[in-house]
Design a protein around this motif. Structure first.
Motif, PDB file in Angstrom:
ATOM      1  N   ASN A 145      13.908  56.718  14.973  1.00 27.20           N
ATOM      2  CA  ASN A 145      13.368  57.002  13.657  1.00 27.20           C
ATOM      3  C   ASN A 145      13.470  58.274  13.173  1.00 27.20           C
ATOM      4  OD1 ASN A 145      11.427  58.419  14.702  1.00 27.20           O
ATOM      5  ND2 ASN A 145       9.609  56.938  14.600  1.00 27.20           N
ATOM      6  N   PHE A 197      11.759  53.674  19.137  1.00 22.74           N
ATOM      7  CA  PHE A 197      10.709  52.622  18.651  1.00 22.74           C
ATOM      8  C   PHE A 197      11.292  51.365  18.842  1.00 22.74           C
ATOM      9  CE2 PHE A 197      12.596  50.677  14.755  1.00 22.74           C
ATOM     10  CZ  PHE A 197      13.589  51.486  14.467  1.00 22.74           C
ATOM     11  N   GLU A 245      12.035  59.613  17.432  1.00 16.49           N
ATOM     12  CA  GLU A 245      11.309  58.849  18.335  1.00 16.49           C
ATOM     13  C   GLU A 245      11.977  57.289  18.589  1.00 16.49           C
ATOM     14  OE1 GLU A 245       6.625  59.640  16.971  1.00 16.49           O
ATOM     15  OE2 GLU A 245       7.670  58.231  16.012  1.00 16.49           O
ATOM     16  N   LYS A 302       4.265  47.105  17.433  1.00 12.50           N
ATOM     17  CA  LYS A 302       5.147  48.334  16.862  1.00 12.50           C
ATOM     18  C   LYS A 302       4.507  49.332  17.718  1.00 12.50           C
ATOM     19  CE  LYS A 302       5.076  46.594  12.084  1.00 12.50           C
ATOM     20  NZ  LYS A 302       5.273  46.924  10.880  1.00 12.50           N
ATOM     21  N   THR A 350      18.507  51.853  12.871  1.00 15.51           N
ATOM     22  CA  THR A 350      17.642  50.707  13.181  1.00 15.51           C
ATOM     23  C   THR A 350      18.861  49.622  13.693  1.00 15.51           C
ATOM     24  OG1 THR A 350      15.665  51.179  11.843  1.00 15.51           O
ATOM     25  CG2 THR A 350      15.917  48.952  12.391  1.00 15.51           C
ATOM     26  N   SER A 387       6.044  53.590  19.169  1.00 15.06           N
ATOM     27  CA  SER A 387       7.121  54.644  19.303  1.00 15.06           C
ATOM     28  C   SER A 387       6.864  55.659  20.347  1.00 15.06           C
ATOM     29  CB  SER A 387       7.322  55.065  17.778  1.00 15.06           C
ATOM     30  OG  SER A 387       6.240  55.589  17.707  1.00 15.06           O
ATOM     31  N   ASP A 436       9.941  47.202  16.994  1.00 13.67           N
ATOM     32  CA  ASP A 436       9.165  46.262  16.355  1.00 13.67           C
ATOM     33  C   ASP A 436       9.383  45.154  16.504  1.00 13.67           C
ATOM     34  OD1 ASP A 436       7.938  44.828  14.404  1.00 13.67           O
ATOM     35  OD2 ASP A 436       8.858  46.195  12.622  1.00 13.67           O
TER      36      ASP A 436
END
Ligand code: FRU
Length: 444
Positions: free
Chosen positions: A357, A363, A361, A385, A342, A387, A365
């Motif tokens: 993740n 992603f 995937e 959020k 992240t 993904s 946020d």
């Protein structure tokens, strides 16, 4: 109605109108080194009776604003459409020395019909006195003509978005049109209607495949309004899909790319989308203008190990040079890593997270990215959020282009892209790896 947020959120390299509202890109056509961009437009910063805004560029980054090209008339509002360069003057609107640009748009009133307008100077447009050229007195949704030179049967073709399907028409002179086929409703994943279809070939392994883009009106399961694509073939009359319908893909895994269509007549197949979502677009906190386009993106097809043949997108960017730290509001982060990681972009109090993740995937946020209460849906987690599965295993490289209030994230050679709006009340000034194994390079 767009509200005034905490500060100036106007992006630098994403197209915005001087003032007022824009939605869909319209009339994308390249003529003599110039990229024309028209857009759905209303002079106030909210949707209203539609006009066509007009701008032009030589590099798809710097835009010159031109007078409004088309305004509502007795046939209705000027809804979305496209334009071609009629080099052989098949329409007779110009001459051999001065071939016309011919725009085709929807005249929207009780019924939607297709009309045309032409220009020989690329600035002033004249509506054809024989409009509408594709009349309609029955169908409720019958709009967004994408006209293109048909390389298979010759002449011109148009793809129209008609409720739950696409319809194809052909013409020799852009004035007289005959229906040649339909596609759908198989593959309609929308609870809303199909809009802004586009059809074009891309090279694949010495041959070619045809791509049908379809924008699917706002509906909650799809996270609002988003653009889907089908891969198949075009026999000159109609499109036949060869991807299974249950595996249809969005061109953009993010929340803010709708009504995306491509340039006619350009050296490369180049896409621009509307970087917003109908669910909240009217409330964006940008003040006297509302909404922006995505960056222009060059399209290609790529074999991917986990997804088969997929669309890949490369943004058209200005030069970026390596720098030590973030000290402005236009920058690029290149992040490379392996496994789950992240990355956080932050100004201290607010943050935008992105990465890969544990399910492999991509992603994002944006739930704590900045202002969000201007619209209840924008503030909702469902629209904060998101993904989408990567199409490659193992090592990854992400590129995040940050432009004041627009983020564009490209993964694995542009086979996954996510475009998302964010409204940090103070500029982000730090990027850090929050978890996992990744390295960040900054450029500006
Ligand atoms: C898509 C769309 C089109 C229509 C236009 C109206 O965003 O709904 O179908 O032509 O916007 O502004």
């Amino acid at each position: 109605m767009s509200t005034k947020g905490a500060r100036n959120y106007r992006p630098e390299i994403h197209f915005t109108p001087k003032t007022g509202w824009i939605n869909d890109p319209n009339g994308l056509v390249y003529v003599d080194g110039v990229y024309h961009l028209f857009a759905q437009y209303f002079p106030e910063p909210h949707w209203g009776p539609m006009h066509w805004y007009h701008a032009q560029s030589r590099d798809l980054i710097h835009w010159e604003h031109l007078p409004v090209a088309l305004a509502p008339d007795e046939l209705g509002l000027i809804f979305s459409g496209s334009a071609v360069y009629d080099a052989r003057n098949t329409s007779g609107f110009g001459s051999a020395e001065k071939p016309p640009i011919v725009a085709m748009y929807t005249s929207h009133s009780e019924h939607e019909q297709q009309s045309i307008a032409w220009s020989t100077d690329g600035v002033n447009f004249n509506k054809y006195e024989g409009n509408p050229v594709i009349p309609n007195t029955e169908l409720r949704d019958f709009r967004d003509p994408k006209v293109f030179a048909n390389p298979i049967r010759g002449g011109w073709s148009v793809v129209l978005s008609v409720g739950d399907r696409a319809m194809f028409y052909a013409s020799e002179d852009l004035k007289n049109w005959t229906k040649t086929g339909e596609f759908g409703p198989d593959g309609n994943r929308s609870e809303g209607v199909w809009e802004c279809a586009d059809l074009f070939p891309l090279e694949l392994g010495g041959g070619e495949k045809w791509i049908l883009l379809v924008s699917m009106g706002p509906n909650k399961p799809n996270h609002g309004a988003r653009t889907q694509y089908f891969i198949g073939n075009f026999d000159g009359d109609k499109f036949v899909c060869d991807t299974p319908f249950d595996r249809a893909e969005f061109i953009d895994g993010g929340l803010d790319n709708y009504a995306a269509v491509t340039y006619n007549n350009a050296p490369d197949r180049t896409l621009i989308g509307w970087a917003a979502n109908w669910v909240y677009a009217n409330d964006l906190p940008t003040g006297n203008f509302c909404c922006q386009m995505t960056l222009a993106r060059k399209l290609s097809l790529m074999h991917t190990p986990l997804g088969g043949i997929r669309l890949a997108q490369q943004p058209v960017l200005p030069d970026f040079n390596p720098t030590e730290r973030i000290d402005g509001e236009l920058f690029k982060l290149t992040v490379s890593g392996e496994g789950a990681a992240t990355v956080r972009l932050t100004n201290g109090g607010e943050w935008f997270d992105f990465g890969v993740n544990n399910e492999n995937e991509l992603f994002i946020d944006r739930s704590h990215a900045g202002e969000k209460d201007f619209n209840a849906d924008f503030a909702d987690d469902w629209y904060s959020k998101i993904s989408a599965p990567r199409l490659f295993d193992g090592h990854w490289t992400l590129e995040l282009i940050f432009d004041r209030s627009v983020t564009e994230l490209y993964c694995d050679g542009g086979t996954r892209v996510m475009t998302n709006l964010v409204y940090p009340t103070k500029p982000y000034d730090r990027a850090e790896v929050l978890s996992g194994n990744a390295k960040i390079e900054i450029s500006k």
